[in-house]
Motif scaffolding. Structure first.
Motif, PDB file in Angstrom:
ATOM      1  N   ILE A   1       8.618   0.886  -9.402  1.00 35.60           N
ATOM      2  CA  ILE A   1       8.146  -0.123 -10.352  1.00 35.60           C
ATOM      3  C   ILE A   1       8.538  -1.486  -9.792  1.00 35.60           C
ATOM      4  O   ILE A   1       9.684  -1.686  -9.390  1.00 35.60           O
ATOM      5  CB  ILE A   1       8.773   0.091 -11.748  1.00 35.60           C
ATOM      6  N   PRO A   2       7.616  -2.456  -9.696  1.00 35.77           N
ATOM      7  CA  PRO A   2       7.935  -3.763  -9.090  1.00 35.77           C
ATOM      8  C   PRO A   2       9.178  -4.401  -9.694  1.00 35.77           C
ATOM      9  O   PRO A   2       9.435  -4.275 -10.908  1.00 35.77           O
ATOM     10  CB  PRO A   2       6.676  -4.590  -9.370  1.00 35.77           C
ATOM     11  N   ALA A   3       9.941  -5.108  -8.859  1.00 34.63           N
ATOM     12  CA  ALA A   3      11.196  -5.715  -9.300  1.00 34.63           C
ATOM     13  C   ALA A   3      10.977  -6.729 -10.416  1.00 34.63           C
ATOM     14  O   ALA A   3      11.794  -6.844 -11.338  1.00 34.63           O
ATOM     15  CB  ALA A   3      11.892  -6.379  -8.115  1.00 34.63           C
ATOM     16  N   THR A   4       9.874  -7.475 -10.346  1.00 34.05           N
ATOM     17  CA  THR A   4       9.589  -8.468 -11.396  1.00 34.05           C
ATOM     18  C   THR A   4       9.383  -7.792 -12.737  1.00 34.05           C
ATOM     19  O   THR A   4       9.897  -8.261 -13.774  1.00 34.05           O
ATOM     20  CB  THR A   4       8.344  -9.296 -11.039  1.00 34.05           C
ATOM     21  N   ILE A   5       8.620  -6.689 -12.745  1.00 39.13           N
ATOM     22  CA  ILE A   5       8.376  -5.947 -13.984  1.00 39.13           C
ATOM     23  C   ILE A   5       9.682  -5.366 -14.503  1.00 39.13           C
ATOM     24  O   ILE A   5      10.007  -5.476 -15.701  1.00 39.13           O
ATOM     25  CB  ILE A   5       7.351  -4.814 -13.758  1.00 39.13           C
ATOM     26  N   THR A   6      10.457  -4.758 -13.595  1.00 33.70           N
ATOM     27  CA  THR A   6      11.738  -4.161 -13.983  1.00 33.70           C
ATOM     28  C   THR A   6      12.674  -5.207 -14.579  1.00 33.70           C
ATOM     29  O   THR A   6      13.235  -5.008 -15.670  1.00 33.70           O
ATOM     30  CB  THR A   6      12.417  -3.515 -12.755  1.00 33.70           C
ATOM     31  N   ALA A   7      12.845  -6.311 -13.871  1.00 30.17           N
ATOM     32  CA  ALA A   7      13.748  -7.363 -14.341  1.00 30.17           C
ATOM     33  C   ALA A   7      13.263  -7.960 -15.658  1.00 30.17           C
ATOM     34  O   ALA A   7      14.064  -8.253 -16.549  1.00 30.17           O
ATOM     35  CB  ALA A   7      13.871  -8.454 -13.283  1.00 30.17           C
ATOM     36  N   GLY A   8      11.957  -8.135 -15.786  1.00 29.37           N
ATOM     37  CA  GLY A   8      11.405  -8.690 -17.015  1.00 29.37           C
ATOM     38  C   GLY A   8      11.675  -7.805 -18.211  1.00 29.37           C
ATOM     39  O   GLY A   8      12.048  -8.277 -19.296  1.00 29.37           O
TER      40      GLY A   8
ATOM     41  N   LEU B   1      19.771   1.993 -14.266  1.00 25.00           N
ATOM     42  CA  LEU B   1      18.356   2.028 -14.619  1.00 25.00           C
ATOM     43  C   LEU B   1      17.516   1.122 -13.728  1.00 25.00           C
ATOM     44  O   LEU B   1      16.418   1.494 -13.300  1.00 25.00           O
ATOM     45  CB  LEU B   1      18.182   1.642 -16.091  1.00 25.00           C
ATOM     46  N   ASN B   2      18.029  -0.090 -13.425  1.00 22.37           N
ATOM     47  CA  ASN B   2      17.234  -0.991 -12.586  1.00 22.37           C
ATOM     48  C   ASN B   2      17.061  -0.435 -11.171  1.00 22.37           C
ATOM     49  O   ASN B   2      16.012  -0.562 -10.561  1.00 22.37           O
ATOM     50  CB  ASN B   2      17.865  -2.387 -12.549  1.00 22.37           C
ATOM     51  N   ARG B   3      18.122   0.233 -10.646  1.00 26.10           N
ATOM     52  CA  ARG B   3      18.027   0.849  -9.312  1.00 26.10           C
ATOM     53  C   ARG B   3      16.967   1.952  -9.316  1.00 26.10           C
ATOM     54  O   ARG B   3      16.134   2.039  -8.412  1.00 26.10           O
ATOM     55  CB  ARG B   3      19.399   1.412  -8.920  1.00 26.10           C
ATOM     56  N   VAL B   4      16.994   2.806 -10.335  1.00 26.95           N
ATOM     57  CA  VAL B   4      16.044   3.911 -10.423  1.00 26.95           C
ATOM     58  C   VAL B   4      14.612   3.387 -10.552  1.00 26.95           C
ATOM     59  O   VAL B   4      13.687   3.870  -9.888  1.00 26.95           O
ATOM     60  CB  VAL B   4      16.389   4.829 -11.617  1.00 26.95           C
ATOM     61  N   MET B   5      14.422   2.350 -11.387  1.00 29.59           N
ATOM     62  CA  MET B   5      13.081   1.817 -11.623  1.00 29.59           C
ATOM     63  C   MET B   5      12.499   1.186 -10.357  1.00 29.59           C
ATOM     64  O   MET B   5      11.322   1.383 -10.031  1.00 29.59           O
ATOM     65  CB  MET B   5      13.118   0.797 -12.764  1.00 29.59           C
TER      66      MET B   5
ATOM     67  N   ARG C   1      21.450 -15.786 -18.656  1.00 26.98           N
ATOM     68  CA  ARG C   1      21.535 -14.485 -17.993  1.00 26.98           C
ATOM     69  C   ARG C   1      20.186 -13.774 -18.021  1.00 26.98           C
ATOM     70  O   ARG C   1      19.813 -13.097 -17.063  1.00 26.98           O
ATOM     71  CB  ARG C   1      22.609 -13.616 -18.651  1.00 26.98           C
ATOM     72  N   GLY C   2      19.455 -13.921 -19.129  1.00 31.34           N
ATOM     73  CA  GLY C   2      18.117 -13.345 -19.180  1.00 31.34           C
ATOM     74  C   GLY C   2      17.202 -13.985 -18.149  1.00 31.34           C
ATOM     75  O   GLY C   2      16.451 -13.289 -17.444  1.00 31.34           O
ATOM     76  N   THR C   3      17.268 -15.321 -18.044  1.00 29.40           N
ATOM     77  CA  THR C   3      16.483 -16.038 -17.042  1.00 29.40           C
ATOM     78  C   THR C   3      16.877 -15.606 -15.631  1.00 29.40           C
ATOM     79  O   THR C   3      16.016 -15.430 -14.761  1.00 29.40           O
ATOM     80  CB  THR C   3      16.697 -17.557 -17.197  1.00 29.40           C
ATOM     81  N   ALA C   4      18.173 -15.418 -15.414  1.00 31.72           N
ATOM     82  CA  ALA C   4      18.660 -15.009 -14.095  1.00 31.72           C
ATOM     83  C   ALA C   4      18.122 -13.637 -13.704  1.00 31.72           C
ATOM     84  O   ALA C   4      17.728 -13.417 -12.554  1.00 31.72           O
ATOM     85  CB  ALA C   4      20.187 -14.989 -14.093  1.00 31.72           C
ATOM     86  N   THR C   5      18.089 -12.709 -14.650  1.00 34.76           N
ATOM     87  CA  THR C   5      17.609 -11.357 -14.365  1.00 34.76           C
ATOM     88  C   THR C   5      16.143 -11.375 -13.946  1.00 34.76           C
ATOM     89  O   THR C   5      15.756 -10.752 -12.946  1.00 34.76           O
ATOM     90  CB  THR C   5      17.790 -10.452 -15.598  1.00 34.76           C
ATOM     91  N   ILE C   6      15.318 -12.099 -14.708  1.00 32.66           N
ATOM     92  CA  ILE C   6      13.896 -12.189 -14.379  1.00 32.66           C
ATOM     93  C   ILE C   6      13.694 -12.900 -13.044  1.00 32.66           C
ATOM     94  O   ILE C   6      12.909 -12.464 -12.200  1.00 32.66           O
ATOM     95  CB  ILE C   6      13.130 -12.932 -15.489  1.00 32.66           C
ATOM     96  N   THR C   7      14.425 -14.002 -12.839  1.00 33.42           N
ATOM     97  CA  THR C   7      14.280 -14.773 -11.606  1.00 33.42           C
ATOM     98  C   THR C   7      14.653 -13.937 -10.390  1.00 33.42           C
ATOM     99  O   THR C   7      13.966 -13.978  -9.359  1.00 33.42           O
ATOM    100  CB  THR C   7      15.162 -16.035 -11.662  1.00 33.42           C
ATOM    101  N   GLY C   8      15.737 -13.162 -10.498  1.00 30.88           N
ATOM    102  CA  GLY C   8      16.151 -12.320  -9.386  1.00 30.88           C
ATOM    103  C   GLY C   8      15.077 -11.327  -8.989  1.00 30.88           C
ATOM    104  O   GLY C   8      14.770 -11.155  -7.801  1.00 30.88           O
ATOM    105  N   GLY C   9      14.460 -10.672  -9.989  1.00 32.27           N
ATOM    106  CA  GLY C   9      13.387  -9.721  -9.695  1.00 32.27           C
ATOM    107  C   GLY C   9      12.166 -10.395  -9.101  1.00 32.27           C
ATOM    108  O   GLY C   9      11.553  -9.876  -8.157  1.00 32.27           O
ATOM    109  N   ALA C  10      11.803 -11.556  -9.647  1.00 30.12           N
ATOM    110  CA  ALA C  10      10.617 -12.267  -9.157  1.00 30.12           C
ATOM    111  C   ALA C  10      10.813 -12.756  -7.728  1.00 30.12           C
ATOM    112  O   ALA C  10       9.910 -12.638  -6.890  1.00 30.12           O
ATOM    113  CB  ALA C  10      10.306 -13.448 -10.084  1.00 30.12           C
ATOM    114  N   VAL C  11      12.008 -13.300  -7.432  1.00 29.75           N
ATOM    115  CA  VAL C  11      12.278 -13.791  -6.081  1.00 29.75           C
ATOM    116  C   VAL C  11      12.270 -12.635  -5.085  1.00 29.75           C
ATOM    117  O   VAL C  11      11.799 -12.778  -3.947  1.00 29.75           O
ATOM    118  CB  VAL C  11      13.625 -14.552  -6.033  1.00 29.75           C
ATOM    119  N   LEU C  12      12.754 -11.464  -5.503  1.00 30.11           N
ATOM    120  CA  LEU C  12      12.726 -10.297  -4.618  1.00 30.11           C
ATOM    121  C   LEU C  12      11.287  -9.913  -4.276  1.00 30.11           C
ATOM    122  O   LEU C  12      10.972  -9.636  -3.111  1.00 30.11           O
ATOM    123  CB  LEU C  12      13.444  -9.116  -5.276  1.00 30.11           C
TER     124      LEU C  12
END
Length: 479
Positions: free
Chosen positions: A57-64, A47-51, A411-422
């Protein structure tokens, strides 16, 4: 607890001891955890790859959106306590597992439909813009994944409580090892299944084909996971549960509240230091979850089925090292050195993942992911073993319960951080490999920081001052 709350089937009416778990039942129970591993591939692998890639859809929004489910983890405390006191279908654990599994299977199928609505707005304008409609659908997507996280909590905490209920001290370590290993198997199986079932998307499929294939996939696979949950737990509690004979004797780990967990994590210098290490290690280890598949698609030109298979490569590596580390590495160099070695190797692997991007060779990338899995298995096994080694028996449940909550939040923080840093990387660099490389480089730095924190952990001080501080805290809470 009132006797009326207990089902007759759970009461050992005679003096005969309850049967011990056999190996087949342990592996059957592990099917539930394997199902959760498969679902992890669906959300953070497909799902994250497709989004991010196909739907723009921006990575930050997707990860969030995806991370919201992790931030619902404190609800597991409430459902754990509820399963202690209230039965469903006459059982303390099984009914919660079944209801939760049914709910998260249905909610995940619904989540995809909400994502299609959100992507339609992006496709209509050609780019992401904040409007009343996008805000509304983003909020709804977040709500759906919050419900998904709650549904997971309904089933997962009673399931782990069930593992304690049906096992004795001498076989609990074996049971936990099998269950956790099967989650990694689930990740590998999920990757292979995605590759097979989504083969229609191999050759730059249109959005209509992507939508129909993914929608079908997110109905079939959650249904299979629900079936696995039923098979895993059917009849186990009735035959093996020791709950009624223990409920007045032990303090269960799922009775730990979030507030108490935070107090435990800061009870002394050593507890705070060690759990800070775990927090930094967990965030650094999982930041790539939201960006790994998009990296494979954008930098290496892999299709959706091919990127979903990336989980299998690191999953196989991790599965290989989970057992080997405990049998061969830890006995030779010790738990603390094993953990440091794992963290160092993970940091090196992130550098190799960046380097593989410059080659553009998918085979090199896949090979580095196997090495990453091997390294992550060493770090994880060492850290878990060290935590158990540094925990007094009387507070083991407290530590494990507190660590479970902190890990989920990390892990939740890591997911959001990864999208935001991207997204920050995309702004700073016009080259995709550099944008993704910023995420992996930050993870490598985090692993080195974790090694520094672990070097300050003193085993002897932990065993004395930390145990005393926690004992005092628990006694005060009882007053």
């Amino acid at each position: 607890m009132a006797t009326s709350d207990l089902s007759n089937s759970q009461v050992n009416t005679g003096n005969q001891p309850l049967p011990k778990l056999n190996l087949l039942t342990m592996f059957r129970l592990a099917l539930f955890q394997m199902g959760l591993g498969i679902l992890a591939v669906l959300t953070l692998g497909v799902l994250n790859r497709v989004m991010i890639d196909e739907l723009a859809i921006p990575a930050t929004i997707t990860a969030g959106i995806l991370a919201i489910s992790q931030f619902m983890s404190p609800t597991r405390v409430w459902f754990g306590q509820m399963s202690d006191s209230k039965t469903i279908f006459g059982f303390h654990r099984t009914g919660y597992v079944w209801i939760g599994a049914a709910l998260f299977s249905l909610i995940l199928s619904l989540a995809v439909q909400v994502i299609w609505q959100l992507s339609g707005l992006v496709q209509a304008t050609g780019q992401w813009t904040w409007t009343t409609q996008t805000i509304g659908w983003t909020a709804l997507a977040g709500l759906v994944f919050a419900l998904y996280g709650i549904a997971t909590s309904i089933s997962s905490t009673p399931f782990f409580a069930l593992l304690v209920d049906v096992s004795d001290e001498d076989d609990r370590g074996k049971l936990i090892g099998i269950v956790w290993s099967m989650m990694t198997v689930g990740i590998a199986v999920g990757g292979i299944t995605s590759k097979i079932l989504l083969r229609r998307l191999e050759n730059n499929a249109s959005l209509d084909v992507v939508r129909s294939s993914i929608s079908w996939f997110f109905i079939v696979v959650p249904a299979i996971v629900f079936l696995l949950a039923l098979i895993a737990t059917f009849g186990v509690e009735k035959k093996y549960s020791r709950y009624t004979s223990r409920s007045h004797l032990i303090a269960r780990e799922d009775s730990i509240t979030l507030g108490k967990s935070l107090k435990i994590l800061t009870a002394s210098r050593q507890t705070g230091l060690f759990f800070t290490f775990l927090l930094v290690m967990t965030i650094s280890l999982f930041m790539q979850e939201a960006v790994l598949e998009p990296y494979g698609g954008e930098v290496f030109g892999l299709s959706i089925p091919q990127t979903s298979l990336l989980n299998t490569f690191w999953g196989i590596g991790m599965l290989m090292s989970l057992g080997a580390t405990g049998f061969f590495i830890v006995p030779r160099i010790g738990k603390q050195r094993t953990t440091k070695l794992g963290c160092l190797l993970v940091a090196v692997c992130f550098i190799l993942i960046i380097a593989s991007g410059f080659t553009g060779n998918a085979k090199v990338f896949q090979g580095t992911l196997v090495l990453f899995g091997l390294s992550a298995g060493i770090a994880t096994t060492g850290a878990l073993s060290l935590m158990l080694d540094l925990t007094a028996a009387e507070t083991a449940g407290t530590f494990v319960g507190a660590w479970g909550l902190s890990q989920a939040m990390a892990r939740g923080t890591a997911t959001i951080t990864g999208g935001a840093v991207l997204d920050i990387g995309r702004t700073l660099f016009q080259v995709p490999v550099l944008a993704y490389g910023l995420v992996f480089a930050l993870q490598a730095v985090g692993m080195l920081l974790a090694i520094g924190l672990l070097s300050r952990v003193n085993v002897q001080e932990f065993r004395t001052s930390a145990r005393e501080a926690i004992a005092t805290l628990m006694e005060n809470d009882l007053d």
